[in-house]
Design a protein around this motif. Sequence first.
Motif, PDB file in Angstrom:
ATOM      1  N   VAL A  27      -4.647  14.250  32.783  1.00  0.00           N
ATOM      2  CA  VAL A  27      -4.687  12.797  32.676  1.00  0.00           C
ATOM      3  C   VAL A  27      -6.136  12.334  32.486  1.00  0.00           C
ATOM      4  CG1 VAL A  27      -4.314  10.641  33.950  1.00  0.00           C
ATOM      5  CG2 VAL A  27      -2.537  12.388  33.913  1.00  0.00           C
ATOM      6  N   TYR A  28      -7.063  12.919  33.237  1.00  0.00           N
ATOM      7  CA  TYR A  28      -8.477  12.553  33.087  1.00  0.00           C
ATOM      8  C   TYR A  28      -8.957  12.833  31.663  1.00  0.00           C
ATOM      9  CZ  TYR A  28     -13.508  13.004  33.067  1.00  0.00           C
ATOM     10  OH  TYR A  28     -14.822  12.892  32.724  1.00  0.00           O
ATOM     11  N   THR A  29      -8.621  13.991  31.126  1.00  0.00           N
ATOM     12  CA  THR A  29      -9.061  14.373  29.791  1.00  0.00           C
ATOM     13  C   THR A  29      -8.531  13.401  28.739  1.00  0.00           C
ATOM     14  OG1 THR A  29      -9.093  16.685  30.485  1.00  0.00           O
ATOM     15  CG2 THR A  29      -9.094  16.269  28.124  1.00  0.00           C
ATOM     16  N   MET A  30      -7.262  13.044  28.846  1.00  0.00           N
ATOM     17  CA  MET A  30      -6.680  12.105  27.884  1.00  0.00           C
ATOM     18  C   MET A  30      -7.285  10.706  28.050  1.00  0.00           C
ATOM     19  SD  MET A  30      -4.983  14.062  26.076  1.00  0.00           S
ATOM     20  CE  MET A  30      -4.347  12.827  24.989  1.00  0.00           C
ATOM     21  N   ASN A  91     -20.045   4.163  32.602  1.00  0.00           N
ATOM     22  CA  ASN A  91     -20.336   5.398  31.870  1.00  0.00           C
ATOM     23  C   ASN A  91     -20.691   6.521  32.831  1.00  0.00           C
ATOM     24  OD1 ASN A  91     -20.046   5.209  28.955  1.00  0.00           O
ATOM     25  ND2 ASN A  91     -21.522   3.558  29.092  1.00  0.00           N
ATOM     26  N   VAL A  92     -21.465   6.211  33.856  1.00  0.00           N
ATOM     27  CA  VAL A  92     -21.790   7.216  34.869  1.00  0.00           C
ATOM     28  C   VAL A  92     -20.503   7.679  35.548  1.00  0.00           C
ATOM     29  CG1 VAL A  92     -22.929   7.603  37.085  1.00  0.00           C
ATOM     30  CG2 VAL A  92     -24.154   6.419  35.260  1.00  0.00           C
ATOM     31  N   ALA A  93     -19.689   6.722  36.004  1.00  0.00           N
ATOM     32  CA  ALA A  93     -18.459   7.051  36.730  1.00  0.00           C
ATOM     33  C   ALA A  93     -17.479   7.849  35.871  1.00  0.00           C
ATOM     34  CB  ALA A  93     -17.796   5.773  37.227  1.00  0.00           C
ATOM     35  N   ASN A 151     -23.843   9.054  30.789  1.00  0.00           N
ATOM     36  CA  ASN A 151     -22.815  10.096  30.896  1.00  0.00           C
ATOM     37  C   ASN A 151     -23.395  11.374  31.486  1.00  0.00           C
ATOM     38  OD1 ASN A 151     -21.087   8.278  29.643  1.00  0.00           O
ATOM     39  ND2 ASN A 151     -21.191   9.277  27.662  1.00  0.00           N
ATOM     40  N   THR A 152     -24.591  11.718  31.063  1.00  0.00           N
ATOM     41  CA  THR A 152     -25.238  12.932  31.564  1.00  0.00           C
ATOM     42  C   THR A 152     -25.567  12.797  33.053  1.00  0.00           C
ATOM     43  OG1 THR A 152     -26.135  13.335  29.363  1.00  0.00           O
ATOM     44  CG2 THR A 152     -27.156  14.529  31.177  1.00  0.00           C
ATOM     45  N   VAL A 153     -26.034  11.628  33.457  1.00  0.00           N
ATOM     46  CA  VAL A 153     -26.309  11.392  34.883  1.00  0.00           C
ATOM     47  C   VAL A 153     -25.016  11.505  35.690  1.00  0.00           C
ATOM     48  CG1 VAL A 153     -26.996   9.618  36.559  1.00  0.00           C
ATOM     49  CG2 VAL A 153     -28.399  10.052  34.551  1.00  0.00           C
ATOM     50  N   GLY A 154     -23.918  10.977  35.158  1.00  0.00           N
ATOM     51  CA  GLY A 154     -22.637  11.074  35.840  1.00  0.00           C
ATOM     52  C   GLY A 154     -22.180  12.519  35.990  1.00  0.00           C
ATOM     53  N   ALA A 155     -22.322  13.305  34.930  1.00  0.00           N
ATOM     54  CA  ALA A 155     -21.939  14.714  34.999  1.00  0.00           C
ATOM     55  C   ALA A 155     -22.821  15.466  35.996  1.00  0.00           C
ATOM     56  CB  ALA A 155     -22.036  15.359  33.618  1.00  0.00           C
ATOM     57  N   TRP A 156     -24.091  15.120  36.027  1.00  0.00           N
ATOM     58  CA  TRP A 156     -25.011  15.752  36.984  1.00  0.00           C
ATOM     59  C   TRP A 156     -24.578  15.435  38.423  1.00  0.00           C
ATOM     60  CZ3 TRP A 156     -28.937  13.146  39.964  1.00  0.00           C
ATOM     61  CH2 TRP A 156     -29.794  14.017  40.635  1.00  0.00           C
ATOM     62  N   ALA A 157     -24.229  14.173  38.675  1.00  0.00           N
ATOM     63  CA  ALA A 157     -23.760  13.793  40.016  1.00  0.00           C
ATOM     64  C   ALA A 157     -22.476  14.546  40.368  1.00  0.00           C
ATOM     65  CB  ALA A 157     -23.532  12.285  40.088  1.00  0.00           C
ATOM     66  N   GLY A 158     -21.576  14.665  39.408  1.00  0.00           N
ATOM     67  CA  GLY A 158     -20.343  15.414  39.652  1.00  0.00           C
ATOM     68  C   GLY A 158     -20.598  16.886  39.914  1.00  0.00           C
ATOM     69  N   ALA A 159     -21.540  17.466  39.159  1.00  0.00           N
ATOM     70  CA  ALA A 159     -21.876  18.882  39.362  1.00  0.00           C
ATOM     71  C   ALA A 159     -22.494  19.101  40.741  1.00  0.00           C
ATOM     72  CB  ALA A 159     -22.829  19.358  38.271  1.00  0.00           C
ATOM     73  N   LEU A 160     -23.239  18.114  41.229  1.00  0.00           N
ATOM     74  CA  LEU A 160     -23.815  18.232  42.571  1.00  0.00           C
ATOM     75  C   LEU A 160     -22.759  18.078  43.666  1.00  0.00           C
ATOM     76  CD1 LEU A 160     -27.178  16.275  42.218  1.00  0.00           C
ATOM     77  CD2 LEU A 160     -26.817  18.748  42.213  1.00  0.00           C
ATOM     78  N   CYS A 161     -21.719  17.303  43.400  1.00  0.00           N
ATOM     79  CA  CYS A 161     -20.651  17.077  44.396  1.00  0.00           C
ATOM     80  C   CYS A 161     -19.618  18.209  44.426  1.00  0.00           C
ATOM     81  CB  CYS A 161     -19.929  15.774  44.101  1.00  0.00           C
ATOM     82  SG  CYS A 161     -20.923  14.312  44.380  1.00  0.00           S
ATOM     83  N   ALA A 162     -19.494  18.969  43.363  1.00  0.00           N
ATOM     84  CA  ALA A 162     -18.453  19.993  43.269  1.00  0.00           C
ATOM     85  C   ALA A 162     -18.486  21.020  44.403  1.00  0.00           C
ATOM     86  CB  ALA A 162     -18.518  20.685  41.913  1.00  0.00           C
TER      87      ALA A 162
END
Length: 185
Positions: A27-30, A91-93, A151-162
């Motif tokens: 669902v997220y991907t779509m 965009n970050v989210a 978008n890159t900052v958001g992905a970085w935050a997600g990678a840190l939370c994983a």
Amino acid sequence: LPAMWLQRRRFGRVRPPRLVGVAVICVYTMTLAGLTIAPAYDVAVTCRSRSGGALRLDPFHTAAELLALHRVGAGWWEMATSFPVLQVLMNVALFVPLGMILRGVFRLDATTSVAMALLLSALIEVTQYTGAFGIYPCGVRIADIEDLLANTVGAWAGALCAPLLTRLGVPLFDRGPRPDDGPAR
């Protein structure tokens, strides 16, 4: 059905929380594709007015818009909830889950996760600028360098939370024992 087969092969059994996790990722991907690639407005109107297909290379245009709001007397709350700020925050989210998925589910290191998200974001911006590589008669969205950065900052935050989600045992982030590994330690 393939998700169930893969789970049975990898883990020896099907766990409903894992199936839910796979469904959430789908669902997220779509949603990501729909929000970033599909035309935001009527294509004919956009092509006539040329409001799409624009390339915005100024990485500080949001800051400039906020300064303009401040000059006309906008308060902090009005500036914080203005469209430019909300657009950057959205965009970050939007890319936080991607960073989590790349790092936590696919087990990529943080640098690779962020690099892949950056490349995906760049592909999205090029797709927006080109009208989905010619599918639409004109570029139907604005390709924005600020979107790429947010978008890159958001992905970085997600990678840190994983790793936190892995420690918490969230399905798909927690590997669990393989059937031939014996009991979990």
